[in-house]
Design a protein around this motif. Structure first.
Motif, PDB file in Angstrom:
ATOM      1  N   MET A   1      41.460  36.950  32.322  1.00  0.00           N
ATOM      2  CA  MET A   1      42.630  36.223  33.183  1.00  0.00           C
ATOM      3  C   MET A   1      43.088  36.256  34.845  1.00  0.00           C
ATOM      4  O   MET A   1      42.516  37.911  35.045  1.00  0.00           O
ATOM      5  CB  MET A   1      44.166  36.711  32.687  1.00  0.00           C
ATOM      6  N   ARG A   2      43.065  35.386  35.531  1.00  0.00           N
ATOM      7  CA  ARG A   2      43.424  35.992  36.992  1.00  0.00           C
ATOM      8  C   ARG A   2      44.431  35.414  37.193  1.00  0.00           C
ATOM      9  O   ARG A   2      45.064  34.488  36.669  1.00  0.00           O
ATOM     10  CB  ARG A   2      42.398  34.836  37.595  1.00  0.00           C
ATOM     11  N   TYR A   3      45.499  36.583  37.803  1.00  0.00           N
ATOM     12  CA  TYR A   3      47.444  36.502  39.012  1.00  0.00           C
ATOM     13  C   TYR A   3      47.190  36.314  40.178  1.00  0.00           C
ATOM     14  O   TYR A   3      46.725  37.613  40.847  1.00  0.00           O
ATOM     15  CB  TYR A   3      47.792  37.590  38.221  1.00  0.00           C
TER      16      TYR A   3
ATOM     17  N   GLU B   1      45.476  50.113  29.064  1.00  0.00           N
ATOM     18  CA  GLU B   1      46.587  51.240  27.979  1.00  0.00           C
ATOM     19  C   GLU B   1      45.109  50.448  26.597  1.00  0.00           C
ATOM     20  O   GLU B   1      45.148  50.927  26.040  1.00  0.00           O
ATOM     21  CB  GLU B   1      47.721  50.683  27.263  1.00  0.00           C
ATOM     22  N   ALA B   2      44.962  49.129  26.569  1.00  0.00           N
ATOM     23  CA  ALA B   2      44.116  48.452  25.392  1.00  0.00           C
ATOM     24  C   ALA B   2      42.731  49.124  25.345  1.00  0.00           C
ATOM     25  O   ALA B   2      41.934  48.984  24.906  1.00  0.00           O
ATOM     26  CB  ALA B   2      44.234  47.330  25.201  1.00  0.00           C
ATOM     27  N   GLY B   3      42.766  49.851  26.477  1.00  0.00           N
ATOM     28  CA  GLY B   3      41.112  50.391  26.759  1.00  0.00           C
ATOM     29  C   GLY B   3      40.023  49.402  26.937  1.00  0.00           C
ATOM     30  O   GLY B   3      38.857  49.094  27.741  1.00  0.00           O
ATOM     31  N   ALA B   4      40.689  48.183  27.998  1.00  0.00           N
ATOM     32  CA  ALA B   4      40.253  47.293  28.348  1.00  0.00           C
ATOM     33  C   ALA B   4      39.861  47.230  29.892  1.00  0.00           C
ATOM     34  O   ALA B   4      40.153  48.542  30.284  1.00  0.00           O
ATOM     35  CB  ALA B   4      40.524  45.831  27.793  1.00  0.00           C
ATOM     36  N   LEU B   5      39.334  46.153  30.396  1.00  0.00           N
ATOM     37  CA  LEU B   5      39.083  46.459  32.232  1.00  0.00           C
ATOM     38  C   LEU B   5      39.286  45.393  32.508  1.00  0.00           C
ATOM     39  O   LEU B   5      40.672  44.730  32.603  1.00  0.00           O
ATOM     40  CB  LEU B   5      37.580  46.411  32.302  1.00  0.00           C
ATOM     41  N   ALA B   6      40.204  45.821  34.346  1.00  0.00           N
ATOM     42  CA  ALA B   6      40.880  45.451  35.068  1.00  0.00           C
ATOM     43  C   ALA B   6      40.266  45.225  36.464  1.00  0.00           C
ATOM     44  O   ALA B   6      40.042  46.391  36.724  1.00  0.00           O
ATOM     45  CB  ALA B   6      42.737  45.789  35.594  1.00  0.00           C
ATOM     46  N   VAL B   7      40.389  44.708  37.603  1.00  0.00           N
ATOM     47  CA  VAL B   7      39.937  44.454  39.150  1.00  0.00           C
ATOM     48  C   VAL B   7      40.949  44.256  39.921  1.00  0.00           C
ATOM     49  O   VAL B   7      42.690  43.064  39.403  1.00  0.00           O
ATOM     50  CB  VAL B   7      39.151  42.977  39.044  1.00  0.00           C
ATOM     51  N   LEU B   8      41.257  45.417  40.911  1.00  0.00           N
ATOM     52  CA  LEU B   8      43.179  45.439  41.289  1.00  0.00           C
ATOM     53  C   LEU B   8      42.063  45.293  42.280  1.00  0.00           C
ATOM     54  O   LEU B   8      41.303  45.709  42.897  1.00  0.00           O
ATOM     55  CB  LEU B   8      43.128  46.263  40.869  1.00  0.00           C
ATOM     56  N   PRO B   9      42.762  45.155  43.860  1.00  0.00           N
ATOM     57  CA  PRO B   9      42.880  45.157  45.307  1.00  0.00           C
ATOM     58  C   PRO B   9      43.098  46.400  45.582  1.00  0.00           C
ATOM     59  O   PRO B   9      44.177  47.086  45.079  1.00  0.00           O
ATOM     60  CB  PRO B   9      43.706  44.381  45.948  1.00  0.00           C
ATOM     61  N   THR B  10      42.559  47.333  46.773  1.00  0.00           N
ATOM     62  CA  THR B  10      42.811  48.363  47.276  1.00  0.00           C
ATOM     63  C   THR B  10      42.907  47.852  48.674  1.00  0.00           C
ATOM     64  O   THR B  10      42.583  46.648  49.485  1.00  0.00           O
ATOM     65  CB  THR B  10      41.770  49.434  46.768  1.00  0.00           C
ATOM     66  N   ASP B  11      42.554  49.093  49.727  1.00  0.00           N
ATOM     67  CA  ASP B  11      42.704  49.040  51.059  1.00  0.00           C
ATOM     68  C   ASP B  11      41.545  48.690  51.608  1.00  0.00           C
ATOM     69  O   ASP B  11      41.254  48.723  52.929  1.00  0.00           O
ATOM     70  CB  ASP B  11      43.436  50.046  52.099  1.00  0.00           C
ATOM     71  N   THR B  12      40.511  48.885  51.101  1.00  0.00           N
ATOM     72  CA  THR B  12      39.137  48.470  51.032  1.00  0.00           C
ATOM     73  C   THR B  12      38.395  47.725  50.752  1.00  0.00           C
ATOM     74  O   THR B  12      38.233  46.548  51.405  1.00  0.00           O
ATOM     75  CB  THR B  12      38.317  50.012  50.811  1.00  0.00           C
TER      76      THR B  12
ATOM     77  N   THR C   1      36.078  39.547  47.802  1.00  0.00           N
ATOM     78  CA  THR C   1      37.267  38.683  46.947  1.00  0.00           C
ATOM     79  C   THR C   1      36.775  38.698  45.585  1.00  0.00           C
ATOM     80  O   THR C   1      36.244  39.390  45.473  1.00  0.00           O
ATOM     81  CB  THR C   1      36.924  37.366  47.351  1.00  0.00           C
ATOM     82  N   ILE C   2      37.919  38.280  45.008  1.00  0.00           N
ATOM     83  CA  ILE C   2      38.314  38.029  43.735  1.00  0.00           C
ATOM     84  C   ILE C   2      37.614  37.444  43.268  1.00  0.00           C
ATOM     85  O   ILE C   2      36.515  37.423  42.219  1.00  0.00           O
ATOM     86  CB  ILE C   2      39.236  37.864  43.045  1.00  0.00           C
TER      87      ILE C   2
ATOM     88  N   LEU D   1      43.848  40.755  39.205  1.00  0.00           N
ATOM     89  CA  LEU D   1      44.604  40.907  40.666  1.00  0.00           C
ATOM     90  C   LEU D   1      44.283  40.127  41.429  1.00  0.00           C
ATOM     91  O   LEU D   1      43.700  41.033  42.639  1.00  0.00           O
ATOM     92  CB  LEU D   1      45.106  41.913  40.127  1.00  0.00           C
ATOM     93  N   ASP D   2      44.128  39.374  42.345  1.00  0.00           N
ATOM     94  CA  ASP D   2      44.372  38.702  43.377  1.00  0.00           C
ATOM     95  C   ASP D   2      44.984  38.516  44.621  1.00  0.00           C
ATOM     96  O   ASP D   2      46.155  38.040  44.332  1.00  0.00           O
ATOM     97  CB  ASP D   2      43.849  36.810  42.633  1.00  0.00           C
ATOM     98  N   ALA D   3      44.737  39.266  45.241  1.00  0.00           N
ATOM     99  CA  ALA D   3      45.529  39.281  46.416  1.00  0.00           C
ATOM    100  C   ALA D   3      44.854  38.966  47.649  1.00  0.00           C
ATOM    101  O   ALA D   3      44.519  39.802  48.999  1.00  0.00           O
ATOM    102  CB  ALA D   3      45.461  40.868  46.457  1.00  0.00           C
ATOM    103  N   GLY D   4      43.912  38.239  47.743  1.00  0.00           N
ATOM    104  CA  GLY D   4      43.026  37.420  49.137  1.00  0.00           C
ATOM    105  C   GLY D   4      42.174  38.298  48.916  1.00  0.00           C
ATOM    106  O   GLY D   4      41.426  39.293  48.303  1.00  0.00           O
ATOM    107  N   GLN D   5      41.551  37.842  49.792  1.00  0.00           N
ATOM    108  CA  GLN D   5      40.000  38.986  50.894  1.00  0.00           C
ATOM    109  C   GLN D   5      40.912  39.983  50.972  1.00  0.00           C
ATOM    110  O   GLN D   5      41.718  40.509  51.819  1.00  0.00           O
ATOM    111  CB  GLN D   5      40.390  37.991  52.351  1.00  0.00           C
TER     112      GLN D   5
END
Length: 214
Positions: free
Chosen positions: A1-3, A23-34, A152-153, A168-172
């Motif tokens: 799911m994309r947000y 917390e359920a042991g799954a993976l997530a993609v998040l934006p960072t400063d790089t 990019t996401i 988690l989509d925070a753009g470029q």
């Protein structure tokens, strides 16, 4: 799911969804400063292995750990000298990764770390918001091993697909130079990877820091 984190309400919903997935042991993609990062619960060996498998990475390349506050470093590593405490207080959040001896009591398995851990506090509001809810996360760049890091996401989704539960989509992303890595496990701290924070800045806190290749 994309947000879409540009929308404040969806951002809050997405961060909560990412927390639940992690917390359920799954993976997530998040934006960072790089670049975008692929995250797993650092304290779940199964989740960390899931991260390595998703990237096609071996245990010989363990992921760094991202934290939401400089003071968290004290709980993860065996010793934080005064100069390092001052350094992280001033330079975190930011592009500085420190490699330290990990606390022997930690119940995690990040891979073949040789009892060390690489720690960083990213300078991105979405990442920090998530880390404040989850605590430390094992985070590697959101890409398949050998492919360019995702900025990019869409890049992350193309490479990682259904192996990730929440995006988690925070753009470029800013992209650019990867963080400076400073090894503080020995008697003399030394740079393992050059990055945005140069030797001149590090010498303000400890003038014995050795340059890359010294």
């Amino acid at each position: 799911m994309r947000y879409d984190c540009a929308d404040e309400e969806m951002r809050r919903t997405g961060v909560d969804a990412a927390q639940a997935a992690l917390e359920a042991g799954a993976l997530a993609v998040l934006p960072t400063d790089t670049v975008y990062g692929l995250a797993a619960d650092a304290f779940s060996p199964e989740a960390v292995q899931r991260l390595l498998d998703a990237k096609g990475r071996t245990r010989q390349k363990p992921p760094p750990v991202l934290v939401g506050a400089p003071t968290t470093l004290e709980a993860l590593v065996t010793e934080v000298p005064g100069w390092l405490r001052s350094m992280t207080a001033e330079l975190w959040p930011g592009p500085l990764t420190v490699v330290c001896r990990q606390q022997p009591s930690l119940t995690w398995d990040l891979g073949d770390t040789h009892h060390t851990v690489a720690v960083r506090m990213p300078d991105h509001p979405v990442a920090l918001g998530l880390l404040k809810q989850t605590g430390p996360l094992a985070v590697s760049s959101a890409n398949l091993t050998g492919e360019p890091a995702a900025t990019t996401i869409e890049d992350a989704e193309r490479m990682l697909g259904t192996s990730v539960s929440v995006y988690l989509d925070a753009g470029q992303s800013p992209g650019g130079t990867a963080s400076t890595i400073l090894d503080v496990t020995g008697a003399t701290p030394r740079i393992l990877r050059e990055g945005p924070i140069g030797l001149d800045v590090l010498h303000r806190f400890n003038n014995t820091v050795e340059p890359l290749g010294a």
